[in-house]
Motif scaffolding. Structure first.
Motif, PDB file in Angstrom:
ATOM      1  N   THR A  75      -5.217 -13.260 -28.475  1.00  0.00           N
ATOM      2  CA  THR A  75      -4.677 -13.748 -27.211  1.00  0.00           C
ATOM      3  C   THR A  75      -3.197 -13.426 -27.114  1.00  0.00           C
ATOM      4  N   ASP A  77      -1.437 -15.529 -25.038  1.00  0.00           N
ATOM      5  CA  ASP A  77      -0.901 -16.801 -24.551  1.00  0.00           C
ATOM      6  C   ASP A  77       0.114 -17.346 -25.555  1.00  0.00           C
ATOM      7  N   GLU A 161      -8.842 -15.943 -22.883  1.00  0.00           N
ATOM      8  CA  GLU A 161      -9.110 -17.376 -22.770  1.00  0.00           C
ATOM      9  C   GLU A 161     -10.324 -17.798 -23.596  1.00  0.00           C
ATOM     10  N   ARG A 219      -7.608 -25.567 -19.708  1.00  0.00           N
ATOM     11  CA  ARG A 219      -8.481 -24.384 -19.584  1.00  0.00           C
ATOM     12  C   ARG A 219      -9.872 -24.749 -19.103  1.00  0.00           C
TER      13      ARG A 219
END
Length: 225
Positions: A75, A77, A161, A219
């Protein structure tokens, strides 16, 4: 992720690192002055809760470190990557301390007499049923909260995600198992420095559990039942 949640992530990460450094320093001082050091009758035996916790939590922590590095590759993020880095850094540090104590006590890093993981912790202690786990390998999940090989393979193949949610769910399970083990040591271990480390694990990982629940909710997901 909201700015408030991001700030909370940074606060939890900073607190966990600070706790790790604090307990590392405390352990060093304790060893230097003989508090919990392998001297005289205070040296734990190979089948003690002190030695069992050190062995088992070192294995438990190693998987957390592995999962954290996997998700950092899966990821972009920043909040998840920051949490993963903090978990890897903190638990690698603690793992080194646990293995170092076993070396100081001149005890093996594997259970004696073929005893399986968690033999030091009574069945059902901390809300986890230990019955039948001794000596068994449940697809690689040797202790409560550990991910199976199948789950680790899923995490390695996940991206974006999907990887974030799976990591947060697996790490939530992992922390819950780790908290139960640490509470067991805080109750049953006899070496003061190790008891303090275990209590610090409970507090730090509980804070991370709260954070991960918020991150999952952001999420549209939740911890696994």
């Amino acid at each position: 992720m909201s700015a408030a949640l991001s700030r909370r992530a940074r606060w939890v990460a900073g607190s966990a690192v600070a706790l790790a450094l604090l307990f590392a320093g405390a352990a060093t001082v304790a060893s230097a002055r003989g508090d919990g050091a392998p001297a005289g009758p205070r040296t734990p035996s190979a089948d003690s809760a002190d030695a069992g916790f050190a062995r088992d939590m070192a294995v438990h922590h190693q998987q957390a470190v592995e999962m954290s590095f996997v998700v950092r590759d899966g990821t972009k993020d920043e909040d998840v990557r920051r949490l993963a880095y903090d978990i890897a850094n903190t638990q690698a540090n603690q793992r080194g301390m646990l293995l170092g104590w076993l070396d100081l006590w001149e005890l093996p890093k594997t259970a004696p007499d073929g005893r399986g993981p968690m033999a030091w912790m009574p069945e059902g202690h901390g809300g986890h049923d230990m019955h039948g786990m001794e000596g068994m390998d449940h697809d690689g999940a040797l202790m409560p909260g550990m991910a199976t090989r199948t789950e680790l393979d899923r995490l390695r193949g996940a991206r974006g995600e999907q990887a974030e949610i799976l990591f947060l769910q697996l790490m939530t399970d992992h922390h819950e198992g780790g908290v139960a083990m640490a509470r067991g040591c805080a109750t049953r271990c006899t070496v003061p420095a190790e008891k303090r480390l275990a209590q610090g694990m409970v507090e730090a990982q509980q804070s991370e559990l709260d954070l991960m629940a918020d991150m999952l909710a952001a999420r549209g997901a939740a911890p696994r039942p």
